[in-house]
Design a protein around this motif. Structure first.
Motif, PDB file in Angstrom:
ATOM      1  N   HIS A  21    -155.177  -8.215 -29.857  1.00  0.00           N
ATOM      2  CA  HIS A  21    -155.960  -9.148 -29.043  1.00  0.00           C
ATOM      3  C   HIS A  21    -155.063 -10.131 -28.292  1.00  0.00           C
ATOM      4  O   HIS A  21    -155.540 -11.119 -27.753  1.00  0.00           O
ATOM      5  N   TYR A 253    -164.670 -15.913 -33.215  1.00  0.00           N
ATOM      6  CA  TYR A 253    -164.209 -14.596 -32.767  1.00  0.00           C
ATOM      7  C   TYR A 253    -165.154 -13.479 -33.216  1.00  0.00           C
ATOM      8  O   TYR A 253    -165.220 -12.435 -32.567  1.00  0.00           O
ATOM      9  N   GLN A 256    -167.532 -13.441 -30.455  1.00  0.00           N
ATOM     10  CA  GLN A 256    -166.884 -12.900 -29.255  1.00  0.00           C
ATOM     11  C   GLN A 256    -166.751 -11.376 -29.304  1.00  0.00           C
ATOM     12  O   GLN A 256    -166.828 -10.723 -28.281  1.00  0.00           O
ATOM     13  N   ARG A 257    -166.453 -10.835 -30.484  1.00  0.00           N
ATOM     14  CA  ARG A 257    -165.971  -9.450 -30.560  1.00  0.00           C
ATOM     15  C   ARG A 257    -166.861  -8.462 -31.293  1.00  0.00           C
ATOM     16  O   ARG A 257    -166.627  -7.253 -31.179  1.00  0.00           O
ATOM     17  N   ARG A 260    -168.060  -5.706 -29.258  1.00  0.00           N
ATOM     18  CA  ARG A 260    -167.081  -4.907 -28.522  1.00  0.00           C
ATOM     19  C   ARG A 260    -166.507  -3.745 -29.339  1.00  0.00           C
ATOM     20  O   ARG A 260    -165.604  -3.035 -28.877  1.00  0.00           O
ATOM     21  N   TYR A 264    -163.769  -0.700 -28.308  1.00  0.00           N
ATOM     22  CA  TYR A 264    -162.457  -0.477 -28.940  1.00  0.00           C
ATOM     23  C   TYR A 264    -162.351   0.969 -29.463  1.00  0.00           C
ATOM     24  O   TYR A 264    -161.303   1.600 -29.379  1.00  0.00           O
ATOM     25  N   ASP A 339    -158.589  -6.577 -27.584  1.00  0.00           N
ATOM     26  CA  ASP A 339    -158.949  -6.994 -26.231  1.00  0.00           C
ATOM     27  C   ASP A 339    -157.936  -6.583 -25.162  1.00  0.00           C
ATOM     28  O   ASP A 339    -158.292  -6.417 -23.997  1.00  0.00           O
TER      29      ASP A 339
END
Lengths: 363, 363
Positions: A21, A253, A256-257, A260, A264, A339
């Motif tokens: 990240h 985080y 945020q992630r 995602r 990934y 990221d």
């Protein structure tokens, strides 16, 4: 300077990297802290809104009655196994030969808790239902790691996982999930965290792997289990006066992630294919089942390092700061997509792999 | 609502407080982090500039060969005693009956390390040289806490401390310092930290008492001792991938406050005198020897709380959020002088104590 140091230095000079990240610097913490008010009250020895809210959120996400924030997974997992051992009245637990507790914790489980782990299955493959059925009597708890990190992040098929869970329940064997990278495998399984966790009696998840926080872990299970874990957390010296410096980034985080992980996973498959297209390179697993995989090179570290250094210098793209030798004339490293990968220029990426293939072909 | 909750609520509404450094909120961490660059690299499993520099600084300040940063004193001290126990080949250690390890750690020392503590002396007084001479054979390590917190922060005379140290050395008994509040007692002793620590084989200091950091501890001693402590730190689950969220504030507030300990000590003596001038109030010790003391009230909690609440509401000054009942019709609380006290208006302070004396006189 030897090849290992030269590789690390060259990596340190690259402009962009394939994995992760981004840097682990103070900005990571500052950014997360900027998301909370200055007046946010510190947690105090496990109490207070900042810790209680996050524990409640994570209990819900994992589908468990309660959860407890720990400074580390090492602490959380030893405690989980100790609780089940005490509950079942047996010091025997079982886990994979390359389990984190066996190879990365200086034998804390044995030195502090006097537990007796059975190394189940073989180091080079996943634990199977057959292994579990053959454990013999008296195992208080079986620990399964999803994905099995040290063999590239492999996963059992979901039906086998369900069968292992059903067998353990039937036999009265507690099942604990080392879910350090649990969120990362959900896209492959096509399941929610709560669905996977329902197969287990207790669950640990980490916040600095795919989530990219600073440190810290959640241990989840029944209220009785988590309340007992708080007593052991105090005994281990983990009931810090304030854990918010890890909780705030973990929550930030996570938000945020967590959405995602599919991205990934798709990127990991794409990148693994690029590696597998090169001479003398293969990934484990060949097709990743999460955001991670291992990259194996069929040549020794001393021969590979100068090739990688050349590519870092020419492309500005860093593949890895270090390589691990394996038995024989080969070496490997672990890669976790974060990221950074999505921001890489595709032509630069293709050029990097073209160079890698070309140079490895010549050796 | 009972008296205890009412007292805490009323305290929460006060504008200023007598004790401490101000609120434990996220601003404490943000302020410290603002002192370092965004690009400061995180420590990684005990390595990296941010942790190594602080450990070196603290080793020097404490006059020891090496030091190791731990997430908690609970972890650091259990480990210190375990190392000495292993070294001396005896599970017997000795400490005060109100030692932190005995009353605040859920028996981690016994449950994780199987050590057998001898409770030395009496709960209501300091350990003496006579106590130490009478310990009997086979004690691997004696732990002394300076100041002895649970009895108001009392200290032995320095000559007695030297005599205990000399005796232990002569007898081959390791001497460990619980220096959670070591920096706070140096003005009374008129000694440097290194001079006091020279009397001990190993030393623990804390960074969230007088220093006012977030959490964390330093364990110091010989290189051999600290290297062994790192193995146990890993076993305990304390070797976090990154500890900088505690190290940066520890260093920042150490630099801010290490020079203010004499001021806190003088203020503690001044404030204790104000308490002792009130009816039914006495401090322990009568004249403080650090920044801390206990305040005892010769009346039950239920009778005192409404008096304090009235004073909080009228003056806006908070004395304490909570009181502890003692045996008999009395109660007490602990007070630690920090940055806040120096900023209080003297007339408002005098008025507060005038009111306290007046109201307690009437009861």
């Amino acid at each position: 300077m030897n090849e290992e140091n030269a590789l690390m230095e060259a990596f340190g000079r690259t402009q962009v990297q394939l994995a992760g990240h981004g840097g682990r610097d103070a900005a990571v913490l500052k950014k997360a802290l900027a998301s909370v008010e200055d007046s946010l009250a510190a947690d105090m020895y496990g109490t207070g809104t900042v810790i209680e809210e996050f524990q409640a959120e994570m209990a819900e996400a994992l589908g468990k009655e309660c959860s407890v924030f720990f400074p580390s997974g090492t602490m959380a997992q030893q405690i989980a196994l100790r609780i089940w051992s005490d509950r079942e009245g047996s010091k025997k637990v079982a886990y994979h030969p390359l389990c984190h507790l066996e190879i990365h914790e200086q034998d804390g489980l044995k030195e502090l808790h006097y537990l007796e782990p059975l190394l189940l299955g073989s180091a080079d493959r996943l634990i199977t239902l057959e292994d579990v059925k053959g454990m013999g009597p008296g195992i208080a708890c079986l620990l399964l790691e999803l994905p099995q990190r040290e063999i590239g992040g492999q996963l059992p098929e979901y039906a086998e996982l369900e069968a292992i869970s059903a067998y353990c329940r039937e036999q009265g064997i507690k099942l604990h999930l080392d879910g350090a990278r649990l969120f990362e495998v959900l896209p492959y399984y096509g399941k929610t965290a709560a669905e996977v966790c329902a197969l287990f009696d207790s669950v640990y998840v980490s916040f600095y792997k795919g989530i990219g926080g600073i440190a810290g872990a959640i241990l989840a299970g029944s209220r009785e289990f988590t309340e007992t874990s708080k007593i052991w957390k105090r005994r281990h010296g983990g009931d810090l006066i304030s854990l918010y410096p890890y909780i705030v980034p973990a929550r930030y985080y996570y938000q945020q992630r967590i959405g995602r992980m599919s991205e990934y996973y798709e990127q990991a498959k794409e990148l693994a294919a690029l590696f597998n297209s090169c001479h003398k390179v293969s990934t484990l697993p060949e097709v990743p089942v999460s955001n991670m995989f291992h990259i194996h090179f069929a040549l020794p570290l001393e021969q590979l390092a100068p090739v990688l250094i050349g590519i870092y210098n020419e492309t500005g793209i860093g593949l890895t700061p270090r390589l691990k030798p394996t038995g024989g004339n080969s070496c490997y490293y672990e890669l976790n997509i974060g990221d950074v990968y999505g921001g890489l220029s595709k032509p630069a990426l293709r050029e990097t792999f073209r160079l890698l293939d070309e140079r490895l072909k010549q050796l």
